[in-house]
Design a protein around this motif. Structure first.
Motif, PDB file in Angstrom:
ATOM      1  N   VAL A  64     -12.028  -0.393   9.034  1.00 52.33           N
ATOM      2  CA  VAL A  64     -12.389   0.811   8.283  1.00 52.33           C
ATOM      3  C   VAL A  64     -13.870   0.730   7.913  1.00 52.33           C
ATOM      4  CG1 VAL A  64     -11.759  -0.163   6.032  1.00 52.33           C
ATOM      5  CG2 VAL A  64     -11.716   2.321   6.355  1.00 52.33           C
ATOM      6  N   GLN A  65     -14.520   1.883   7.947  1.00 56.54           N
ATOM      7  CA  GLN A  65     -15.918   2.018   7.535  1.00 56.54           C
ATOM      8  C   GLN A  65     -16.846   1.082   8.313  1.00 56.54           C
ATOM      9  OE1 GLN A  65     -16.901   4.403   5.710  1.00 56.54           O
ATOM     10  NE2 GLN A  65     -15.047   5.089   4.676  1.00 56.54           N
ATOM     11  N   ILE A  66     -16.675   1.040   9.633  1.00 50.89           N
ATOM     12  CA  ILE A  66     -17.548   0.198  10.458  1.00 50.89           C
ATOM     13  C   ILE A  66     -18.697   1.060  10.972  1.00 50.89           C
ATOM     14  CG2 ILE A  66     -17.669  -1.384  12.395  1.00 50.89           C
ATOM     15  CD1 ILE A  66     -15.732  -2.241  10.143  1.00 50.89           C
ATOM     16  N   SER A  67     -19.886   0.849  10.428  1.00 49.10           N
ATOM     17  CA  SER A  67     -21.057   1.633  10.816  1.00 49.10           C
ATOM     18  C   SER A  67     -21.824   0.901  11.908  1.00 49.10           C
ATOM     19  CB  SER A  67     -21.956   1.842   9.597  1.00 49.10           C
ATOM     20  OG  SER A  67     -22.531   0.601   9.203  1.00 49.10           O
ATOM     21  N   ASN A  68     -22.877   1.546  12.388  1.00 52.72           N
ATOM     22  CA  ASN A  68     -23.686   0.928  13.441  1.00 52.72           C
ATOM     23  C   ASN A  68     -24.434  -0.313  12.956  1.00 52.72           C
ATOM     24  OD1 ASN A  68     -23.257   2.467  15.841  1.00 52.72           O
ATOM     25  ND2 ASN A  68     -24.285   4.186  14.848  1.00 52.72           N
ATOM     26  N   ALA A  69     -24.436  -0.549  11.662  1.00 53.57           N
ATOM     27  CA  ALA A  69     -25.061  -1.770  11.148  1.00 53.57           C
ATOM     28  C   ALA A  69     -24.139  -2.979  11.306  1.00 53.57           C
ATOM     29  CB  ALA A  69     -25.430  -1.592   9.680  1.00 53.57           C
ATOM     30  N   LYS A  70     -22.872  -2.740  11.668  1.00 55.52           N
ATOM     31  CA  LYS A  70     -21.894  -3.812  11.812  1.00 55.52           C
ATOM     32  C   LYS A  70     -21.494  -3.955  13.280  1.00 55.52           C
ATOM     33  CE  LYS A  70     -21.837  -4.354   7.356  1.00 55.52           C
ATOM     34  NZ  LYS A  70     -22.423  -5.564   6.720  1.00 55.52           N
ATOM     35  N   ASN A  71     -20.779  -5.026  13.569  1.00 60.39           N
ATOM     36  CA  ASN A  71     -20.358  -5.270  14.945  1.00 60.39           C
ATOM     37  C   ASN A  71     -18.955  -5.861  14.947  1.00 60.39           C
ATOM     38  OD1 ASN A  71     -20.136  -6.740  17.624  1.00 60.39           O
ATOM     39  ND2 ASN A  71     -22.126  -5.740  17.867  1.00 60.39           N
ATOM     40  N   ILE A  72     -18.039  -5.196  15.654  1.00 58.70           N
ATOM     41  CA  ILE A  72     -16.648  -5.657  15.743  1.00 58.70           C
ATOM     42  C   ILE A  72     -16.288  -5.843  17.201  1.00 58.70           C
ATOM     43  CG2 ILE A  72     -14.232  -5.125  15.254  1.00 58.70           C
ATOM     44  CD1 ILE A  72     -15.714  -5.448  12.724  1.00 58.70           C
ATOM     45  N   LYS A  73     -15.711  -6.984  17.529  1.00 66.36           N
ATOM     46  CA  LYS A  73     -15.189  -7.221  18.871  1.00 66.36           C
ATOM     47  C   LYS A  73     -13.748  -7.706  18.766  1.00 66.36           C
ATOM     48  CE  LYS A  73     -19.474  -8.207  21.372  1.00 66.36           C
ATOM     49  NZ  LYS A  73     -20.216  -9.208  22.182  1.00 66.36           N
ATOM     50  N   ILE A  74     -12.856  -6.978  19.393  1.00 66.78           N
ATOM     51  CA  ILE A  74     -11.461  -7.384  19.532  1.00 66.78           C
ATOM     52  C   ILE A  74     -11.226  -7.559  21.034  1.00 66.78           C
ATOM     53  CG2 ILE A  74      -9.055  -6.820  19.036  1.00 66.78           C
ATOM     54  CD1 ILE A  74     -10.722  -6.923  16.508  1.00 66.78           C
ATOM     55  N   GLU A  75     -11.049  -8.787  21.488  1.00 63.68           N
ATOM     56  CA  GLU A  75     -10.916  -8.983  22.927  1.00 63.68           C
ATOM     57  C   GLU A  75      -9.968 -10.140  23.245  1.00 63.68           C
ATOM     58  OE1 GLU A  75     -14.678  -9.901  24.707  1.00 63.68           O
ATOM     59  OE2 GLU A  75     -15.367 -11.044  22.981  1.00 63.68           O
ATOM     60  N   LYS A  76      -9.306  -9.999  24.407  1.00 73.94           N
ATOM     61  CA  LYS A  76      -8.375 -11.009  24.914  1.00 73.94           C
ATOM     62  C   LYS A  76      -7.294 -11.337  23.886  1.00 73.94           C
ATOM     63  CE  LYS A  76     -11.847 -12.916  28.025  1.00 73.94           C
ATOM     64  NZ  LYS A  76     -12.645 -14.081  28.438  1.00 73.94           N
ATOM     65  N   CYS A  77      -6.691 -10.294  23.332  1.00 70.27           N
ATOM     66  CA  CYS A  77      -5.613 -10.450  22.356  1.00 70.27           C
ATOM     67  C   CYS A  77      -4.356  -9.736  22.855  1.00 70.27           C
ATOM     68  CB  CYS A  77      -6.022  -9.868  20.995  1.00 70.27           C
ATOM     69  SG  CYS A  77      -7.357 -10.773  20.169  1.00 70.27           S
ATOM     70  N   ILE A  78      -3.219 -10.118  22.289  1.00 69.94           N
ATOM     71  CA  ILE A  78      -1.960  -9.425  22.541  1.00 69.94           C
ATOM     72  C   ILE A  78      -1.473  -8.820  21.231  1.00 69.94           C
ATOM     73  CG2 ILE A  78       0.477  -9.686  23.157  1.00 69.94           C
ATOM     74  CD1 ILE A  78      -0.280 -11.821  25.127  1.00 69.94           C
ATOM     75  N   PHE A  79      -1.098  -7.540  21.276  1.00 66.98           N
ATOM     76  CA  PHE A  79      -0.512  -6.846  20.133  1.00 66.98           C
ATOM     77  C   PHE A  79       0.880  -6.401  20.544  1.00 66.98           C
ATOM     78  CE2 PHE A  79      -5.073  -6.444  19.774  1.00 66.98           C
ATOM     79  CZ  PHE A  79      -5.342  -6.564  18.421  1.00 66.98           C
ATOM     80  N   THR A  80       1.900  -6.881  19.834  1.00 70.45           N
ATOM     81  CA  THR A  80       3.271  -6.528  20.201  1.00 70.45           C
ATOM     82  C   THR A  80       4.188  -6.589  18.983  1.00 70.45           C
ATOM     83  OG1 THR A  80       5.108  -7.030  21.716  1.00 70.45           O
ATOM     84  CG2 THR A  80       3.873  -8.902  20.870  1.00 70.45           C
ATOM     85  N   GLY A  81       5.150  -5.663  18.915  1.00 73.66           N
ATOM     86  CA  GLY A  81       6.218  -5.761  17.934  1.00 73.66           C
ATOM     87  C   GLY A  81       5.907  -5.257  16.550  1.00 73.66           C
ATOM     88  N   GLN A  82       4.777  -4.546  16.345  1.00 77.53           N
ATOM     89  CA  GLN A  82       4.511  -3.953  15.039  1.00 77.53           C
ATOM     90  C   GLN A  82       4.391  -2.431  15.204  1.00 77.53           C
ATOM     91  OE1 GLN A  82       1.781  -6.920  14.945  1.00 77.53           O
ATOM     92  NE2 GLN A  82       1.270  -6.127  16.945  1.00 77.53           N
ATOM     93  N   PRO A  83       4.416  -1.657  14.117  1.00 70.23           N
ATOM     94  CA  PRO A  83       4.295  -0.209  14.280  1.00 70.23           C
ATOM     95  C   PRO A  83       3.025   0.194  15.032  1.00 70.23           C
ATOM     96  CG  PRO A  83       5.065  -0.717  12.078  1.00 70.23           C
ATOM     97  CD  PRO A  83       4.715  -2.031  12.716  1.00 70.23           C
ATOM     98  N   ILE A  84       1.881  -0.323  14.609  1.00 71.32           N
ATOM     99  CA  ILE A  84       0.601  -0.018  15.254  1.00 71.32           C
ATOM    100  C   ILE A  84      -0.124  -1.324  15.528  1.00 71.32           C
ATOM    101  CG2 ILE A  84      -1.657   1.072  14.947  1.00 71.32           C
ATOM    102  CD1 ILE A  84      -0.252   3.222  13.267  1.00 71.32           C
ATOM    103  N   GLY A  85      -0.525  -1.506  16.773  1.00 67.93           N
ATOM    104  CA  GLY A  85      -1.230  -2.736  17.114  1.00 67.93           C
ATOM    105  C   GLY A  85      -2.594  -2.809  16.456  1.00 67.93           C
ATOM    106  N   LEU A  86      -3.432  -1.794  16.716  1.00 63.81           N
ATOM    107  CA  LEU A  86      -4.809  -1.786  16.223  1.00 63.81           C
ATOM    108  C   LEU A  86      -5.115  -0.431  15.610  1.00 63.81           C
ATOM    109  CD1 LEU A  86      -7.708  -2.940  16.020  1.00 63.81           C
ATOM    110  CD2 LEU A  86      -8.050  -2.241  18.409  1.00 63.81           C
ATOM    111  N   ASN A  87      -5.548  -0.435  14.353  1.00 69.01           N
ATOM    112  CA  ASN A  87      -5.912   0.784  13.638  1.00 69.01           C
ATOM    113  C   ASN A  87      -7.434   0.852  13.519  1.00 69.01           C
ATOM    114  OD1 ASN A  87      -5.540   3.138  11.895  1.00 69.01           O
ATOM    115  ND2 ASN A  87      -6.149   1.789  10.222  1.00 69.01           N
ATOM    116  N   LEU A  88      -8.028   1.921  14.064  1.00 69.12           N
ATOM    117  CA  LEU A  88      -9.479   2.104  14.012  1.00 69.12           C
ATOM    118  C   LEU A  88      -9.773   3.324  13.140  1.00 69.12           C
ATOM    119  CD1 LEU A  88     -10.210   1.666  17.826  1.00 69.12           C
ATOM    120  CD2 LEU A  88     -10.408  -0.073  16.037  1.00 69.12           C
ATOM    121  N   GLU A  89     -10.408   3.091  11.979  1.00 67.23           N
ATOM    122  CA  GLU A  89     -10.621   4.169  11.017  1.00 67.23           C
ATOM    123  C   GLU A  89     -12.084   4.211  10.607  1.00 67.23           C
ATOM    124  OE1 GLU A  89      -8.542   5.748   6.877  1.00 67.23           O
ATOM    125  OE2 GLU A  89      -7.735   4.032   7.962  1.00 67.23           O
TER     126      GLU A  89
END
Length: 478
Positions: free
Chosen positions: A276-301
């Motif tokens: 949440v609230q990730i601006s261009n001043a920040k940097n997020i990398k989600i890579e080589k992961c497995i998401f399984t068995g939850q309502p939502i794997g990845l929430n981007l807000e």
């Protein structure tokens, strides 16, 4: 006459002997051969005591792994290198032991008559936590070290390390303040004894060594949840080779920098990861992961183009693999299968264009991409579906989706426009057929609405011209 009786006696003896021999052979042929089992034995050593008795040692069969995960890793081995799924997906809370025993005072344990093969061996004692690893019946004697658990709560000041040889029990909320750091070794077990979280205002990181045991973040039983790792605006997160189970949210990233890779998010209550609230001043990398068995794997807000989601697998999440609200993230080189929706996009108004590129989509329970507002660019993807490909359904502004150079195949409707849409650019795609009539039948737009419908003119039209007669080679995971 005597000679005749004598001969009859000899023949009778031969007859009886042959009968007995046949019965013996028949018995041997019909009796199942009892397998010769193997013996698994070893010793458990407890820290700071000479009495190593009553350690519970269990043998588990290797966990059953979703075939859709196995298939994708077989097809794309570069997506999750250095990870043994038998170890990462094992969860003793959900499996019944194949065999179980207790150690004697010397710490000795033994299992006999075990079928040849591979197993998970699991050792546990109250106050010492637990360890597990994969073994083979041909592996020889086993030695397991169990050290005293460490109870953690409150503020962690300075530079700290949690080591791989211990269980750390979280008994209350934990905070890593600004200027402090926590380094966790691979193989460390972090168990939450309640709905507590680790708040990162400083730095949290771990080793980058493939092939070792992961860090396990979990609870003692499946009825408990924990609060997750919360990374605040000043925090820095760099986690690799980790497993997140039974959290409310595995990792919550709030306006901060984070790098998460080679990890598995499974059976969490709400999200695997939420940003949440990730601006261009920040940097997020989600890579080589497995998401399984939850309502939502990845929430981007409220996330800008500095959020990268790459080379990850989203399988069997109940609601969505990715849920994007006001986001312009880059979603590239991922695999989606068995989710209700692969990607849901609510809007990215006042953001840059959200990019969906070089992904593979298979067998969702609903549409793969549900687009409800904002601008999206969908290019070079494999979109294969039995239920639906892409739907533009206005709810948070007019959805504008540029859909080019994809391989799109399956049952209708592979592209559907709802009321409130505009002309949609879907040129230069391969639709699984060379027939223009069949392509037209895979699309729902104004041409499929009766002119007498009061909303007839509010439906957009799909421009599917310049379609290809052969698949796009550059499409799909690379």
């Amino acid at each position: 006459m005597g000679r005749h009786n004598k001969l009859n006696g000899i023949f009778l003896l031969h007859y009886l002997y042959l009968g007995l021999l046949l019965q013996t052979l028949l018995f041997l042929s019909c009796s199942p051969t009892k397998p010769i089992g193997k013996t698994i034995s070893g010793k458990v050593i407890l820290e700071n005591t000479s009495d190593f008795s009553n350690v519970k040692v269990s043998l588990f069969n290797l966990p059953q792994i979703d075939t859709s995960i196995l298939n994708v890793l077989s097809k794309y081995p570069s997506l999750l290198p250095g990870v043994d799924l038998n170890i990462y997906l094992f969860d003793q809370r959900k499996q019944k032991p194949f065999a179980q025993t207790l150690t004697d005072k010397e710490g000795i344990f033994s299992f006999s008559n075990i079928p040849d093969g591979e197993y998970i061996i699991f050792a546990q004692k109250e106050g010492y936590g637990w360890r597990y690893f994969k073994i083979s019946t041909s592996g020889g004697e086993i030695q397991i070290q169990l050290n005293k658990e460490v109870n953690i709560s409150g503020i962690i000041q300075g530079q700290n390390k949690w080591t791989r040889d211990r269980n750390y029990i979280i008994e209350g909320d934990v905070e890593i303040p600004n200027g402090s750091s926590l380094y966790i070794e691979n193989g460390c077990v972090v168990r939450f004894n309640g709905n507590f979280k680790i708040r990162v205002n400083g730095r949290l990181e771990n080793e980058d060594i493939p092939g070792q045991m992961p860090i396990i973040f979990t609870t003692d039983d499946t009825t408990k949840t924990w609060g997750g790792i919360y990374v605040s605006e000043q925090g820095q997160l760099d986690l690799k080779y980790s497993v997140f189970r039974s959290a409310s949210v595995g990792i919550f990233i709030d306006a901060s920098n984070a790098n998460v890779s080679n990890s598995i998010f499974i059976d969490n209550k709400n999200y695997g990861v939420s940003t949440v609230q990730i601006s261009n001043a920040k940097n997020i990398k989600i890579e080589k992961c497995i998401f399984t068995g939850q309502p939502i794997g990845l929430n981007l807000e409220f996330t800008d183009t500095t959020v990268y989601v790459k080379n990850s697998i989203f399988v069997s999440n109940y609601e969505s693999g990715i849920y994007a609200t006001t986001s312009s993230a880059r979603i590239e080189n991922n695999y989606f299968s068995g989710n209700r929706y692969s990607i849901q996009i609510l809007s990215n108004i006042n953001r840059d264009t959200l990019l969906i590129k070089n992904n593979e989509f298979r067998s969702s329970k609903g549409y793969h991409i549900v687009h409800k507002g904002g601008i999206v660019k969908t290019i070079y993807n494999e979109i294969l579906s039995s239920n639906g490909g892409i739907v533009l359904s206005p709810a948070y502004g007019t959805p504008i989706n540029i859909i080019n150079f994809n391989n799109i195949a399956g049952k209708k409707f592979l592209l559907a426009l709802g009321s409130g849409t505009k002309l949609t650019d879907a040129k230069f795609n391969y639709w699984g057929t060379e027939s223009e009539a069949e392509i037209r039948n895979l699309i729902f737009d104004r041409n499929d609405v009766s002119p007498s419908d009061q909303y007839y003119y509010s439906y957009g039209i799909v421009d599917y011209s310049n379609y290809f007669s052969v698949p796009v080679k550059e499409a799909g995971v690379k």
